[in-house]
Structures are given as structure tokens and as C-alpha cells.
Design an enzyme around this catalytic site. Structure first.
Site, PDB file in Angstrom:
ATOM      1  N   ASP A 170       0.848  -1.189   0.000  1.00 27.84           N
ATOM      2  CA  ASP A 170       0.000   0.000   0.000  1.00 27.84           C
ATOM      3  C   ASP A 170       0.884   1.240   0.000  1.00 27.84           C
ATOM      4  O   ASP A 170       1.550   1.543   0.992  1.00 27.84           O
ATOM      5  CB  ASP A 170      -0.908  -0.025   1.236  1.00 27.84           C
ATOM      6  CG  ASP A 170      -1.847   1.161   1.305  1.00 27.84           C
ATOM      7  OD1 ASP A 170      -1.793   2.019   0.398  1.00 27.84           O
ATOM      8  OD2 ASP A 170      -2.637   1.234   2.264  1.00 27.84           O
TER       9      ASP A 170
ATOM     10  N   ASP B 218       7.051  15.229 -16.669  1.00 32.66           N
ATOM     11  CA  ASP B 218       7.258  16.586 -17.182  1.00 32.66           C
ATOM     12  C   ASP B 218       6.522  17.624 -16.344  1.00 32.66           C
ATOM     13  O   ASP B 218       6.831  18.821 -16.416  1.00 32.66           O
ATOM     14  CB  ASP B 218       6.757  16.676 -18.632  1.00 32.66           C
ATOM     15  CG  ASP B 218       5.289  16.321 -18.757  1.00 32.66           C
ATOM     16  OD1 ASP B 218       4.461  17.222 -18.977  1.00 32.66           O
ATOM     17  OD2 ASP B 218       4.936  15.129 -18.632  1.00 32.66           O
TER      18      ASP B 218
ATOM     19  N   TYR C 259      -0.034  17.329  -8.297  1.00 35.38           N
ATOM     20  CA  TYR C 259       0.616  16.144  -8.865  1.00 35.38           C
ATOM     21  C   TYR C 259       2.089  16.414  -9.145  1.00 35.38           C
ATOM     22  O   TYR C 259       2.978  15.680  -8.689  1.00 35.38           O
ATOM     23  CB  TYR C 259      -0.103  15.706 -10.137  1.00 35.38           C
ATOM     24  CG  TYR C 259       0.621  14.635 -10.910  1.00 35.38           C
ATOM     25  CD1 TYR C 259       0.686  13.320 -10.443  1.00 35.38           C
ATOM     26  CD2 TYR C 259       1.269  14.924 -12.110  1.00 35.38           C
ATOM     27  CE1 TYR C 259       1.366  12.330 -11.146  1.00 35.38           C
ATOM     28  CE2 TYR C 259       1.948  13.951 -12.823  1.00 35.38           C
ATOM     29  CZ  TYR C 259       1.992  12.660 -12.340  1.00 35.38           C
ATOM     30  OH  TYR C 259       2.682  11.688 -13.036  1.00 35.38           O
TER      31      TYR C 259
END
Length: 283
Positions: free
Chosen positions: A33, A99, A122
Site C-alpha cells: 500500500d 514533465d 501532482y
């Protein structure tokens, strides 16, 4: 590659790694996990592998904006814990990055030493992982890539083929530029880098890897329609016409000189790989 431990089992790159390195041990969510970094480190110590590749991540770019803590646990804390465990054991660790660590400005390809500036959660979590992995010491490599596609999981090619079979026209963003990258080639690059790190023929660090030639999402979509023999016409729109919770980089071009120099890995022609992916999806 025997003695290899891979985090991830069902994602795009993990699936391709399983095809290319069937003797490796793959840990899915039920066995490791990633929201529990200590468990990931323990899994490495228990397995005592020769090398580790992390092919698992929190990749829901838009959802990450509303789940920053989970994204950070999976994308930052878990890989850093893995890197520390590998450093303790004296084995190589390879991490896949993105990127999205850059702000997407300009129009020249990004080099590894360029200043970073992620636009959302992110990218920020992936960048923090890179920094933590470097700080962990040991032998490591980070592979930044872009626009990943394959016949597995959720990706742009599968979405375009589905929508292209349902619609006569489709509008796609044409002001974001980058290199679509086949997951199979990312897997091959990870294995090449891991082997070189393991035998000491390369030193590691951060590297860029993306398919060639650079294009736009609209250009990618048109190639998909052509190869899939779909009559759907692709129209160009601006990023501003397609708002998303997470801001996308306008320039995702990656300079891949360093990985060719240090590992002999060349940019793959994504159009050739797309032919194989479309064939697999249509059979």
C-alpha cells in the site's frame, strides 16, 4: 531480470515491465500500500532484491488537487521511503517521474538542470519525491517522461479510439506540446538503467525520456484516428477552451540527450509504437 522488485502490477509501465522481465517480483496494491510508506520500505527489506523499480504512482492529476495528502503519501513519501531502504541495502532504485515538475513555459525542450516549477499538486508531489530520493543517497535514477500510452489502463489513445468510434468530430487541445511516450519503451529504459546501475557502469541521477517527434494533443489525436482507421475529424482548440481542475503545462518537450549519452537509450518513434498499440486494442 531476476532479483528485481517492482512496485506496481496493473499500471501501464508495470504491465510492460511484466512482459519484459517476467522473473521480477511485482507488488500490487494488495501487497504494498503506497499510502503506507513504512510498509513499502519493509517490503523491500523482506524481499532483499538486487534492485527496485517504482512503477506505481497516484496519477489522477485533477483529483490530486482535492486529495493532496493522499497524492503526497503515494507520490512523495512512499518513493522516498523506498529509496532510503534501497540505500541501506546498497541496491539501485529507479523512480519514474514526469514533465509536470516544470511550469510548461517557453518552447524549447527542458533539460534536466532547468529550474522546476510545478503548476499543481501532482507535479509538486513528484518533484518532492525526486528531491527526497536524491537526499536518501545510495544508487538511484529518476526517469522523467511524458504523455504515456499503451494498450492498458486509462490513457489518451484508448480515450480517442473510443470517442472516435462514437463521434464524427472531436475538438482536442492544440497548444500543449510534448512527446507521446510508449509505456513499453519506458519499461525497457527502466530495465536498461537498472542493469547499468547494478553493474556500476552508470552513475544515475535525473534523466529525461520521451517519444519523438514532439507534437500536440490534437496532432497525436489525428494520428490515432488515422492508424485506427476512424473517420472522426479532429479540430483544434486552446487549453483555455477546455478548463480542468489542475493546470496543464503548455510545453512538455523533454531534451533526451543525457539518457542517450549515459545509457545509450534513444527516443522511440511513438508513431511506430502506436501502430502496435492500436493493433493490440483492435484484436
Amino acid at each position: 531480470m531476476s532479483g528485481l522488485l517492482v512496485f506496481g502490477r496493473t499500471g501501464q509501465v508495470a504491465t510492460e515491465l511484466a512482459r519484459q522481465a517476467p522473473d521480477a517480483v511485482f507488488l500490487g496494491r494488495d501487497q504494498a500500500d503506497l499510502s503506507d510508506p513504512a510498509a513499502c520500505a519493509a517490503a523491500i527489506r523482506d524481499a532483499a532484491p538486487d534492485a527496485v523499480i517504482n512503477a506505481a504512482a497516484y496519477t489522477a492529476v485533477d483529483r490530486a488537487e482535492s486529495e493532496p495528502d493522499l497524492a503526497r503519501a503515494v507520490n512523495t513519501d512512499a518513493p522516498v521511503a523506498m529509496a532510503r531502504a534501497c540505500a541501506e541495502l546498497g541496491i539501485p532504485f529507479v523512480q519514474i517521474s514526469t514533465d509536470y515538475v516544470f511550469d510548461g513555459s517557453g518552447d524549447r525542450p527542458w533539460v534536466e538542470s532547468d529550474a522546476t516549477g510545478p503548476l499543481g499538486v501532482y507535479g509538486a508531489t513528484k518533484l518532492a519525491a525526486e528531491q527526497g530520493i536524491a537526499a536518501a543517497g545510495g544508487t538511484w535514477a529518476v526517469l522523467r517522461t511524458s504523455w504515456v500510452f499503451s494498450a492498458h489502463g486509462a490513457n489518451f489513445v484508448k480515450t480517442m479510439m473510443r470517442l472516435g468510434g462514437q463521434r464524427d468530430t472531436l475538438n482536442v487541445v492544440a497548444d500543449q506540446h510534448g512527446g507521446p511516450t510508449p509505456a513499453a519503451d519506458i519499461a525497457a529504459a527502466c530495465l536498461t538503467m537498472t542493469a547499468a546501475l547494478r553493474d556500476g557502469s552508470a552513475k544515475g541521477g535525473v534523466y529525461h525520456f520521451a517519444g519523438a517527434p514532439d507534437t500536440t494533443w490534437a496532432g497525436f489525436a489525428r494520428q490515432i484516428m488515422a492508424q485506427a482507421d476512424l473517420a472522426c475529424q479532429v479540430g483544434d482548440i486552446a487549453t483555455s477552451d477546455y478548463p480542468t481542475p489542475a493546470k496543464r503545462p503548455g510545453n512538455s518537450r523533454l531534451d533526451c540527450t543525457a539518457i542517450a549519452r549515459d545509457f545509450g537509450i534513444s527516443r522511440p518513434d511513438w508513431r511506430a509504437a502506436l501502430t502496435d498499440v492500436v493493433t493490440e486494442l483492435q484484436t
